[in-house]
Design an enzyme around this catalytic site. Structure first.
Site, PDB file in Angstrom:
ATOM      1  N   ASP A 129     -58.411  12.826   5.185  1.00  0.00           N
ATOM      2  CA  ASP A 129     -58.326  13.388   6.528  1.00  0.00           C
ATOM      3  C   ASP A 129     -57.279  14.493   6.611  1.00  0.00           C
ATOM      4  O   ASP A 129     -57.462  15.477   7.322  1.00  0.00           O
ATOM      5  CB  ASP A 129     -57.996  12.296   7.542  1.00  0.00           C
ATOM      6  CG  ASP A 129     -59.200  11.408   7.856  1.00  0.00           C
ATOM      7  OD1 ASP A 129     -60.309  11.708   7.379  1.00  0.00           O
ATOM      8  OD2 ASP A 129     -59.012  10.426   8.592  1.00  0.00           O
ATOM      9  N   GLY A 130     -56.197  14.350   5.870  1.00  0.00           N
ATOM     10  CA  GLY A 130     -55.148  15.379   5.872  1.00  0.00           C
ATOM     11  C   GLY A 130     -55.664  16.713   5.391  1.00  0.00           C
ATOM     12  O   GLY A 130     -55.354  17.761   5.968  1.00  0.00           O
ATOM     13  N   ASN A 145     -56.657  16.760  18.261  1.00  0.00           N
ATOM     14  CA  ASN A 145     -56.696  15.653  19.206  1.00  0.00           C
ATOM     15  C   ASN A 145     -55.360  15.345  19.869  1.00  0.00           C
ATOM     16  O   ASN A 145     -55.339  14.960  21.020  1.00  0.00           O
ATOM     17  CB  ASN A 145     -57.249  14.368  18.563  1.00  0.00           C
ATOM     18  CG  ASN A 145     -58.723  14.474  18.253  1.00  0.00           C
ATOM     19  OD1 ASN A 145     -59.425  15.317  18.782  1.00  0.00           O
ATOM     20  ND2 ASN A 145     -59.183  13.627  17.361  1.00  0.00           N
ATOM     21  N   GLU A 146     -54.252  15.429  19.177  1.00  0.00           N
ATOM     22  CA  GLU A 146     -52.975  15.095  19.782  1.00  0.00           C
ATOM     23  C   GLU A 146     -51.825  15.754  19.028  1.00  0.00           C
ATOM     24  O   GLU A 146     -51.971  16.145  17.873  1.00  0.00           O
ATOM     25  CB  GLU A 146     -52.756  13.582  19.785  1.00  0.00           C
ATOM     26  CG  GLU A 146     -52.726  13.007  18.387  1.00  0.00           C
ATOM     27  CD  GLU A 146     -52.668  11.480  18.398  1.00  0.00           C
ATOM     28  OE1 GLU A 146     -51.967  10.938  17.515  1.00  0.00           O
ATOM     29  OE2 GLU A 146     -53.307  10.856  19.234  1.00  0.00           O
TER      30      GLU A 146
END
Length: 159
Positions: free
Chosen positions: A81-82, A152-153
């Site tokens: 994911d990174g 997302n954040e």
């Protein structure tokens, strides 16, 4: 001291795959252009990319150099994911969907596991994909030239 923070929102398209039982889209796209991003120094990803490049070329598709990613149909990322998040931050302005092939440890955003990479590419070529839009946030402390991007954040930590 509290510094004002400016935020901008944008959207990122991440491709996911339809199940094999889906029978709606069956058109094969004869020629596609792919960008490839692999986590530097990640042996599993680098080994897989050494198989994917010739495979794509053997099927009549083009593998682009990074300077030409602006004309890609998809950008494939190989890592976790990174790697996908870093690629998203680097290439969001291009507006090109990202496809994550998980060769790392964590795979919530990556669409496919490494051992199913041919199936993933087959789904792309057959247009058996849907785009999942994710919010990206650009944050900048007022008066600073440094811009931070997140998906997302974003977390803010004071020192």
């Amino acid at each position: 001291m509290i510094l004002p923070l400016e935020c901008n929102l944008d959207y990122l398209a991440i491709s996911s795959f339809l199940t094999s039982s889906f029978s709606g889209l069956t058109d094969i796209i004869p020629y596609m252009k792919f960008g490839i991003v692999v986590k530097e120094g990640h042996k599993r990803g680098e080994i897989l990319v050494s198989k994917v490049r010739p495979y794509l070329k053997s099927k009549g598709h083009e593998v682009l150099e990074e300077k030409d990613f602006n004309s890609a149909d998809y950008i494939l990322t190989f890592g976790g994911d990174g790697t996908l998040i870093h690629a998203a931050c680097d290439y969001i302005e291009l507006g090109i969907p990202l496809v994550g092939i998980n060769t790392g440890n964590l795979g919530f955003l990556t669409a496919q596991d490494a051992d199913k990479w041919q199936e993933a590419i087959g789904n792309l070529i057959s247009a058996k994909v849907f785009l999942s839009e994710r919010i990206t946030i650009e944050a900048q402390i007022s008066g600073s030239k440094e811009v931070f991007r997140a998906i997302n954040e974003a977390a803010i930590k004071s020192y």
